[in-house]
Design an enzyme around this catalytic site. Sequence first.
Site, PDB file in Angstrom:
ATOM      1  N   ALA A 122       0.879  -1.155   0.049  1.00 11.57           N
ATOM      2  CA  ALA A 122       0.064   0.125   0.054  1.00 11.57           C
ATOM      3  C   ALA A 122       0.929   1.479   0.108  1.00 11.57           C
ATOM      4  O   ALA A 122       0.381   2.361  -0.606  1.00 11.57           O
ATOM      5  CB  ALA A 122      -1.019   0.105   1.327  1.00 11.57           C
ATOM      6  N   THR A 123       1.965   1.312   0.560  1.00 11.80           N
ATOM      7  CA  THR A 123       2.598   2.517   0.766  1.00 11.80           C
ATOM      8  C   THR A 123       3.032   3.022  -0.686  1.00 11.80           C
ATOM      9  O   THR A 123       3.340   4.132  -1.085  1.00 11.80           O
ATOM     10  CB  THR A 123       4.151   2.347   1.512  1.00 11.80           C
ATOM     11  OG1 THR A 123       3.371   2.140   2.880  1.00 11.80           O
ATOM     12  CG2 THR A 123       4.824   3.626   1.673  1.00 11.80           C
ATOM     13  N   ASN A 133      -5.925   2.341  10.736  1.00 12.81           N
ATOM     14  CA  ASN A 133      -5.041   1.050  11.494  1.00 12.81           C
ATOM     15  C   ASN A 133      -5.145   1.370  12.906  1.00 12.81           C
ATOM     16  O   ASN A 133      -4.588   0.292  13.423  1.00 12.81           O
ATOM     17  CB  ASN A 133      -3.753   1.426  10.712  1.00 12.81           C
ATOM     18  CG  ASN A 133      -3.121   2.775  10.674  1.00 12.81           C
ATOM     19  OD1 ASN A 133      -3.640   3.722  10.318  1.00 12.81           O
ATOM     20  ND2 ASN A 133      -2.008   2.784  11.098  1.00 12.81           N
ATOM     21  N   ALA A 173      -0.893  -7.520   1.152  1.00  4.31           N
ATOM     22  CA  ALA A 173      -1.067  -8.828   1.452  1.00  4.31           C
ATOM     23  C   ALA A 173      -0.995  -9.386   3.051  1.00  4.31           C
ATOM     24  O   ALA A 173      -1.509 -10.140   3.486  1.00  4.31           O
ATOM     25  CB  ALA A 173      -0.425  -9.565   0.501  1.00  4.31           C
ATOM     26  N   HIS A 174       0.105  -8.546   3.513  1.00  2.00           N
ATOM     27  CA  HIS A 174       0.357  -8.970   4.952  1.00  2.00           C
ATOM     28  C   HIS A 174      -0.532  -8.722   5.813  1.00  2.00           C
ATOM     29  O   HIS A 174      -0.410  -9.077   7.192  1.00  2.00           O
ATOM     30  CB  HIS A 174       1.792  -8.469   5.283  1.00  2.00           C
ATOM     31  CG  HIS A 174       1.879  -6.974   5.580  1.00  2.00           C
ATOM     32  ND1 HIS A 174       2.055  -6.482   6.660  1.00  2.00           N
ATOM     33  CD2 HIS A 174       1.892  -5.956   4.747  1.00  2.00           C
ATOM     34  CE1 HIS A 174       2.111  -5.206   6.740  1.00  2.00           C
ATOM     35  NE2 HIS A 174       1.899  -4.788   5.619  1.00  2.00           N
ATOM     36  N   CYS A 205       4.117   2.025  11.547  1.00  2.00           N
ATOM     37  CA  CYS A 205       4.876   2.794  10.791  1.00  2.00           C
ATOM     38  C   CYS A 205       5.590   4.176  11.644  1.00  2.00           C
ATOM     39  O   CYS A 205       6.248   4.802  11.222  1.00  2.00           O
ATOM     40  CB  CYS A 205       4.253   3.288   9.537  1.00  2.00           C
ATOM     41  SG  CYS A 205       3.632   2.003   8.361  1.00  2.00           S
TER      42      CYS A 205
END
Length: 390
Positions: A72-73, A152, A201-202, A322
């Site tokens: 995503a980043t 998140n 995916a993670h 992050c």
Amino acid sequence: MSWIYLDNNATTKIDPAVLDTMLPYLQESYGNASSVQHRIGREANQAVSTARHQIAAKLGCKDNEVFFTSGATESINMVLRGIADSYTKKGKHIITCVTEHKAVLATCDILARKGFEITLLPVNSEGEIDLQLLEESIRADTVLVCLMAANNETGVIHPIDEIAQICQRKDVLYFCDATQFIGKQDINLQTLPIDILTFSAHKIHGPKGVGALFIRRKSKPIQIPALISGGKQEHGLRGGTLNVPNIVACGKAIEISKVNTQIKIFRDRLEQQILARIPQTFVHGATATRLDNTSFIAFRHIKSAELMTSMPQLALSSGSACASGLLDPSHVLKAMHVSDDDAFSSIRFSLSKFTELGEIEQAIEEIVATVEQVRSLSPVWKLYKNGLID
């Protein structure tokens, strides 16, 4: 007490079925997906096509609307920078929110230094945006609205259906970071008019380092130039040799993902017991619509770092992975008007399909005992007990 992992919004354990699916592409079918002149290359190419179809089927979109990235980043950087570069004739105005992921906020800061005007929508104390303010903020020179599906840190869900409808009425592109949403809530892009969407995916029991970007096919194509130039991989959108094992795993992970109603039962049990048995605790965004797996709890008059250090057998976090290592309080909580003291006292619990009720019960007992122990040694807690601070 055994190790208990409750930091699934940071990353998840890879599903055994996902691992089994990707292993052949690390060992036997290790060809380059672009080398279609021979069998092993064609096997890799077909595996990528299958993964693309799995993602498209789950999201309700077309195969040729799905592009693979490292996560995503990267997708966020590609979209924000690409839209900014391609739509300057229309305008230089982007709308996002103060509680977005750092990948969005940091990239928007860069664009602001290049002359773009960034509107940061505020949130209320529960982390919710004002849809009327969003609609009023869209102007003739607005080129993009970038709003995540679910936060998140708090798990607060934005009303992406209404956001998409507003953007459609206003004829402005809507980009949705659905990283925390995919795999936890159903989504159908056939009926939901999001223009661009990304996930990693993670977060859904796949490997790290791979994700997907959805770009809707329209009569007037959305213009997003490649962030990584090179060959013609991904229809020229992203150069570089395709990471076939991870792509295969990404497809499998989303294919087998499904809404897990049991997670909410476990999450609610955790919250109810902590709030009932530990004084001066509260849940951030408690009255908002939240992800079923997420709870961000403040333990007042105690530092979350000290509390987590005292419970090494529990894998927890104080917010976004992050932002780990930063000395500043959570930007999400600050935007929700939470005090610095309460922000530094907050711990995020995030569950997954592998979380068991027994683990929740063990975690509750450990948290209750540890909070009591740490507070008993805390001069700040003594000040509160003596009525000298609120």
